[in-house]
Design a protein around this motif. Structure first.
Motif, PDB file in Angstrom:
ATOM      1  N   GLY A   1       0.825  -1.212   0.000  1.00  0.00           N
ATOM      2  CA  GLY A   1       0.000   0.000   0.000  1.00  0.00           C
ATOM      3  C   GLY A   1       0.853   1.253   0.000  1.00  0.00           C
ATOM      4  N   GLN A   2       1.949   1.221   0.811  1.00  0.00           N
ATOM      5  CA  GLN A   2       2.845   2.369   0.844  1.00  0.00           C
ATOM      6  C   GLN A   2       3.497   2.590  -0.521  1.00  0.00           C
ATOM      7  N   GLY A   3       3.888   1.482  -1.151  1.00  0.00           N
ATOM      8  CA  GLY A   3       4.539   1.595  -2.450  1.00  0.00           C
ATOM      9  C   GLY A   3       3.619   2.178  -3.499  1.00  0.00           C
ATOM     10  N   ILE A   4       2.360   1.719  -3.509  1.00  0.00           N
ATOM     11  CA  ILE A   4       1.406   2.255  -4.484  1.00  0.00           C
ATOM     12  C   ILE A   4       1.138   3.730  -4.211  1.00  0.00           C
ATOM     13  N   ARG A   5       0.945   4.060  -2.917  1.00  0.00           N
ATOM     14  CA  ARG A   5       0.713   5.463  -2.569  1.00  0.00           C
ATOM     15  C   ARG A   5       1.943   6.314  -2.909  1.00  0.00           C
ATOM     16  N   ALA A   6       3.133   5.763  -2.618  1.00  0.00           N
ATOM     17  CA  ALA A   6       4.363   6.495  -2.916  1.00  0.00           C
ATOM     18  C   ALA A   6       4.505   6.724  -4.413  1.00  0.00           C
ATOM     19  N   TYR A   7       4.174   5.721  -5.197  1.00  0.00           N
ATOM     20  CA  TYR A   7       4.278   5.850  -6.652  1.00  0.00           C
ATOM     21  C   TYR A   7       3.313   6.917  -7.161  1.00  0.00           C
ATOM     22  N   THR A   8       2.114   6.942  -6.579  1.00  0.00           N
ATOM     23  CA  THR A   8       1.134   7.954  -6.978  1.00  0.00           C
ATOM     24  C   THR A   8       1.611   9.353  -6.596  1.00  0.00           C
ATOM     25  N   GLU A   9       2.124   9.496  -5.359  1.00  0.00           N
ATOM     26  CA  GLU A   9       2.647  10.790  -4.922  1.00  0.00           C
ATOM     27  C   GLU A   9       3.816  11.220  -5.801  1.00  0.00           C
ATOM     28  N   LEU A  10       4.638  10.246  -6.173  1.00  0.00           N
ATOM     29  CA  LEU A  10       5.787  10.550  -7.016  1.00  0.00           C
ATOM     30  C   LEU A  10       5.333  11.098  -8.357  1.00  0.00           C
ATOM     31  N   GLN A  11       4.301  10.528  -8.923  1.00  0.00           N
ATOM     32  CA  GLN A  11       3.783  11.012 -10.198  1.00  0.00           C
ATOM     33  C   GLN A  11       3.237  12.436 -10.066  1.00  0.00           C
ATOM     34  N   SER A  12       2.547  12.703  -8.953  1.00  0.00           N
ATOM     35  CA  SER A  12       2.043  14.065  -8.724  1.00  0.00           C
ATOM     36  C   SER A  12       3.205  15.044  -8.597  1.00  0.00           C
TER      37      SER A  12
END
Length: 557
Positions: free
Chosen positions: A265-276
């Motif tokens: 979950g952290q990785g998916i959230r981190a990837y999304t934040e990274l894209q933003s």
């Protein structure tokens, strides 16, 4: 490093729990094992808190560094870039866009690395417990992860669009606030509120699009997690009943599953934040990629490129314009073949109808825009071969609008000459007839002038700008309509000041009011971007029809 240690502590916990379950009911001592488990749990929590603090501090440092770099670049851009872009949008890049970089650091790169480490460790441990349970887990999780990653990739594009809408909204607010008095006087407040509201609505819609896409990530992850958990419980219970694995092994596998779910979950959230964050970073980088002024100029301090300052009577003019052409990027021509010189210690006036190109000519001398053709020479040397900062240090410039910076009278006076003693500040104010605004306040030189000098009259702003330029002791002083906002008394005082100033420096004055430049050493007449005459007042009245017409209109001929 803390992430690595924290991952090791997290991976050790399921193994310790399984060991505790195995020890229960045997004669082996339980207290030492439980103590180790407690120490690992507490240590993991402490490491996590320390890591979060360091991450937040680092993120603030990244934002600070980016804002400083961005502000430095914004203040050094060529003037033409400010003409092309909206001030509010540039401000948004320093504020809103750089703020998104904080989330990129705190929830992005570092968390992504730690999540991968814990996830890989959990998968290896699960494989050692039972391969069939691992296969079911991977199949269940892959569907959710694939959906989440596909959605996150689109976030970068939408995030940049959202930030651009925020920039447009900031520009709309800046536009309205900068002209709030005109808007009120025009009865246009409601219309401007609507315009700003429409910009805010655009930012809202763009933000909703990002939120809608990000909302797909959480359900996809939840379905994958719940499916994996139910599958492991079902298959695991069956394998325990068949005697293929022990209960302690199933418990350990489930704990490893939970350990996998959290970093997943952290990785998916981190990837999304990274894209933003990358969407915002693209807007920041767009400004950083712009070339600032002076990059292609010779280095300041070179003995061969330091600007020389001729003295009065020197055969080489202080400033010389040779066949100067200038046009805007859209192809509109403004100046055509302008040629004249300004000897040291003389007064030259530029006159002509509105739109003749007088103010544009001063902007070119200041180096605000590149020439389309011709040369501007300082003491015989093309200014493009000299350090721009060194040339500007020898030129004072008072714009037609006479901008005053928010702050105090003292801060405005010290802008170009920060080491000037206080007695010289008072002397400069006296020379332009401006001591009244500081004498009537208990704060003296520290009296506030308001945003854009709003607490001063137009004439006071103009005189303050002239005093500021005189304090810098420039070799050449450019004045654009210096008496436009002055009454007759202060105009006379300012003319006397300029006469004294011309004793040790050259003046180049743009004037519509010819009475202020009658005693100039040279008057250059411009019309439609061309020089149509040059000489003294008496000579031009006799020989130049345009100047004679201007003089007669002002009862001077």
């Amino acid at each position: 490093m803390l992430s690595l240690v924290g991952a090791a502590a997290a991976l050790a916990q399921p193994a310790l729990v399984a060991r505790v379950i195995d020890v229960v009911g045997t004669d082996e001592p339980l207290l030492p094992l439980v103590s180790v488990l407690v120490v690992v749990l507490v240590g993991s929590a402490v490491l996590s808190a320390w890591q979060q603090y360091l991450l937040q501090r680092t993120a603030e440092g990244v934002v600070l560094s980016t804002r400083r770099t961005l502000a430095d670049r914004l203040l050094r851009l060529p003037v033409v870039e400010y003409d092309r872009r909206r001030t509010g949008d540039l401000m948004s890049r320093v504020g809103a866009d750089t703020t998104l970089l904080r989330a990129t650091v705190t929830s992005g790169i570092v968390d992504l690395g730690g999540s991968v480490l814990v996830g890989v460790g959990a998968l290896v441990a699960m494989a050692l417990v039972d391969g069939w349970l691992l296969l079911v887990t991977v199949l269940s999780v892959s569907v959710g992860v694939g959906t989440a990653v596909a959605a996150a990739r689109r976030v970068r594009v939408l995030s940049r669009q959202a930030q651009e809408q925020v920039g447009a909204m900031s520009a709309a607010v800046e536009r309205a606030l900068s002209a709030v008095r005109t808007i009120r006087a025009s009865g246009a407040t409601a219309r401007e509120v609507t315009l700003v509201g429409d910009s805010a609505q655009g930012a809202y819609r763009a933000g909703v699009r990002v939120a809608r896409l990000q909302a797909l990530v959480s359900p996809a992850s939840s379905i994958a997690v719940q499916g994996a958990f139910l599958a492991v419980l079902g298959l695991g219970g069956y394998r325990v009943a068949q005697g293929s694995i022990e209960v302690s092994q199933l418990v350990a596998f489930i704990l490893y599953l939970f350990l996998l779910i959290q970093p997943l979950g952290q990785g998916i959230r981190a990837y999304t934040e990274l894209q933003s964050g990358l969407g915002a970073l693209a807007r920041v980088q767009e400004v950083l990629d712009l070339t600032p002024e002076d990059d292609d100029r010779p280095q300041l301090g070179s003995a061969t490129t330091s600007p020389r300052v001729p003295v009065a009577g020197d055969p080489t003019p202080l400033l010389e314009l040779v066949d100067v052409d200038f046009g805007y990027p859209d192809g509109t021509g403004v100046l055509h073949g302008i040629s004249f010189s300004v000897p040291a210690g003389t007064r030259t006036a530029l006159v002509g109808p509105s739109g003749a190109g007088k103010s544009t000519l001063l902007a070119l001398i200041e180096g605000f825009y590149p020439l389309s053709g011709g040369e501007i020479r300082w003491a015989g040397t093309d200014v493009r071969e000299l350090p721009q900062a060194a040339v500007r240090a020898r030129v004072g410039y008072v714009e037609q609008e006479a901008p005053v910076l928010a702050g105090t009278v003292r801060e405005n006076l010290l802008l170009a000459a920060p080491d000037t003693p206080e007695d010289e500040l008072w002397r400069a104010l006296a020379e332009v007839g401006l001591t009244g605004i500081v004498e009537r306040s208990e704060r003296g030189l520290d009296v506030l002038v308001g945003d854009d000098g709003v607490l001063l009259s137009g004439g006071e702003r103009q005189r303050l700008a002239i005093a500021r330029s005189l304090l810098a002791r420039p070799a050449l002083l450019l004045l654009d309509e210096p008496t436009a906002s002055l009454d007759a008394r202060n105009e006379t005082l300012l003319r006397e000041t300029l006469t004294r100033a011309a004793a040790d420096r050259a003046l180049l004055v743009v004037a519509h009011r010819l009475s202020t430049v009658l005693d100039s050493d040279q008057i250059v007449v411009l019309d439609a971007g061309r020089v149509v005459g040059a000489g003294t007042h008496a000579e031009l009245v006799e020989t130049n029809p345009l100047y004679r017409e201007l003089a007669r209109a002002q009862l001077l001929a």
